[in-house]
Design a protein around this motif. Structure first.
Motif, PDB file in Angstrom:
ATOM      1  N   ILE A 411       2.319  -2.517   6.534  1.00  0.00           N
ATOM      2  CA  ILE A 411       1.609  -1.809   5.704  1.00  0.00           C
ATOM      3  C   ILE A 411       1.128  -3.022   4.716  1.00  0.00           C
ATOM      4  O   ILE A 411       1.943  -3.343   4.088  1.00  0.00           O
ATOM      5  N   ILE A 412      -0.051  -3.594   4.643  1.00  0.00           N
ATOM      6  CA  ILE A 412      -0.426  -4.517   3.606  1.00  0.00           C
ATOM      7  C   ILE A 412      -0.925  -4.237   2.432  1.00  0.00           C
ATOM      8  O   ILE A 412      -1.785  -3.456   2.196  1.00  0.00           O
ATOM      9  N   HIS A 423       4.107  -9.754  -1.536  1.00  0.00           N
ATOM     10  CA  HIS A 423       5.639  -9.558  -1.442  1.00  0.00           C
ATOM     11  C   HIS A 423       5.608  -9.312   0.351  1.00  0.00           C
ATOM     12  O   HIS A 423       6.367  -8.416   0.808  1.00  0.00           O
ATOM     13  N   ASP A 424       4.930 -10.215   1.134  1.00  0.00           N
ATOM     14  CA  ASP A 424       5.125 -10.070   2.477  1.00  0.00           C
ATOM     15  C   ASP A 424       4.976 -11.363   3.310  1.00  0.00           C
ATOM     16  O   ASP A 424       3.999 -11.904   3.584  1.00  0.00           O
ATOM     17  N   MET A 428       1.625 -13.365   5.382  1.00  0.00           N
ATOM     18  CA  MET A 428       1.270 -14.438   4.542  1.00  0.00           C
ATOM     19  C   MET A 428       1.176 -15.749   5.754  1.00  0.00           C
ATOM     20  O   MET A 428       0.451 -16.568   5.640  1.00  0.00           O
ATOM     21  N   LYS A 429       1.972 -15.490   6.737  1.00  0.00           N
ATOM     22  CA  LYS A 429       1.955 -16.523   7.402  1.00  0.00           C
ATOM     23  C   LYS A 429       0.452 -16.550   8.293  1.00  0.00           C
ATOM     24  O   LYS A 429      -0.142 -17.565   8.880  1.00  0.00           O
TER      25      LYS A 429
END
Length: 443
Positions: A411-412, A423-424, A428-429
């Motif tokens: 969940i983004i 916070h992920d 983010m990659k």
């Protein structure tokens, strides 16, 4: 349709809807023509070349592609349109952008080239019309926006529906309270695509510059099921159905709801319809976008099942607390219904000459001409772009976030100020990508 007839029809089309289209050019439009260079003319690009060739105040001066068959398509489209000047062919877009008489470019390449080509064009002082998506990843959308502003260039994205007179009226109807407070939108795209098989490694055709075709993308060996269309379903070059077609309906929903960046994005789906081929992106995807406590959007994309909602291959519906706006086929027709389902307004627009699953142009010449005319007016300083890159980036970002949610299974959560992922680290990659050495865009 020849050039003269097309120009006449473009000038008067839309009157049957009782909604006047914007003028093609202002009262004081200069006589000199804007010289356009078409970059990528395999299918959509050659279609655009034909339309630009017919519009007053424009001339296709250059055709740019890395494949001989595509170049032939582009030249044929311009000739068929009735343009007297034969475009000059330049295979390397970097050489094209050196031409002093070139005013603007139209980019219809594979997705991985959209932003890098647009950034190079802005840096060279050219205005840009770029088909969706405006980037292969979220970072590229931000870079292209930055390039447009840094170099003071017009950059219009191919969200053609923003220039359709009836959908402009639909947006006004919602602002005027026709359905009360809009709070939810549903969009969909359905098609009957077939498996692409397992590609065979073969020699690169003599007609194709494979290295230049890949350009900024990390290098892959040539295989026989990528060019000319199936690159859409490979993450190295494409962005899946969400960016390929979902962008249009998702953009309409965001536009009519009046929302910008989301707060949460989820996605479910996979490669369900067929197994065992090289297709990497989902052929079945349901994405949801939340905008705090204001509104939400859902998008359904089924690449391999053509039976869509309301018996239409694509479309969207906007729900309000006092009624509904329904636009099967994504316009140009739409209806406004009350909460009991009674039709209280029925608007008809220019009849599309394409089909919802047409890969070249679902709407047809006239509906595309509205958008290209708006671009030309904007370059001349007589209008503002209906789909400026700032708006294009916001809508494409939703599609990228849906793909990131799909690829990570997460969940983004995002910052509503700019859409950045919160916070992920895993997600983010995928915010940006790796580039072939020497090809990373520089803004």
């Amino acid at each position: 349709m020849n050039r003269r007839a097309f120009v006449q029809n473009t000038a008067v089309a839309g009157l049957a809807t009782q909604i006047l289209p914007f003028p093609i050019f202002g009262r004081n439009a200069p006589n000199e023509k804007l010289v356009i260079g078409l970059i990528g003319v395999q299918s959509r690009g050659s279609w655009l070349a034909g339309i630009f060739s017919k519009l007053p105040g424009a001339e296709v001066g250059y055709i740019c592609d890395v494949e001989d068959g595509a170049i032939a398509n582009g030249l044929k489209a311009v000739e068929k349109a009735g343009q007297t000047r034969k475009p000059t062919v330049i295979k390397d877009l970097r050489k094209l952008l050196e031409r002093k008489d070139l005013d603007a470019v139209a980019i219809a390449t594979p997705d991985h080239w959209h932003a890098p080509a647009g950034i190079l064009a802005c840096s060279a002082g050219k205005h840009v019309y770029v088909e969706k998506p405006c980037g292969h990843n979220p970072q590229e959308g931000e870079w292209l926006l930055e390039a447009a502003r840094n170099h003071n260039r017009i950059v219009q994205m191919g969200s053609q529906r923003r220039s359709w007179p009836t959908l402009q009226q639909a947006a006004q109807d919602i602002r005027d309270g026709a359905i009360g407070k809009p709070y939810f939108a549903r969009a969909w795209y359905y098609n009957n695509r077939k498996p692409i098989g397992t590609g065979k490694s073969i020699a690169v055709p003599a007609t194709l510059d494979w290295d230049l075709w890949q350009g900024p993308a990390p290098r892959k060996g040539y295989q026989d099921n990528v060019v000319p269309y199936n690159w859409h379903w490979f993450w190295n070059w494409g962005t899946g159905e969400a960016c390929n077609n979902g962008t249009h309906e998702i953009d309409c929903c965001r536009w009519l709801l009046g929302v910008d960046f989301p707060t949460k994005v989820t996605s479910v789906g996979g490669r369900y319809a067929y197994k065992g081929d090289d297709w990497q992106t989902p052929d079945t995807q349901v994405a949801s976008f939340e905008f705090g406590d204001k509104a939400s959007i859902t998008w359904e994309g089924l690449s391999c099942q053509a039976f869509g909602p309301e018996k239409s291959g694509r479309g969207f519906t906007i729900y309000g607390d006092k009624g509904v706006l329904s636009a099967p086929q994504s316009g140009p027709d739409y209806q406004i219904l009350d909460l009991g389902g009674k039709v209280i307004k029925d608007v008809k627009g220019d009849a599309p000459t394409g089909s919802s699953t047409n890969a070249v142009s679902p709407g047809g010449e006239q509906l595309d001409a509205y958008h290209l005319s708006n671009f030309l007016e904007s370059v001349r300083g007589q209008a503002k772009p209906n789909a400026d890159i700032a708006q294009g980036h916001k809508s494409v970002l939703l599609c990228h976030l849906a793909n990131i949610a799909h690829r990570t299974g997460n969940i983004i959560h995002t910052d509503p100020a700019n859409g950045h992922i919160l916070h992920d680290k895993e997600a983010m990659k995928l915010w940006s990508r790796e580039y072939e050495k020497g090809w990373k865009p520089v803004v």
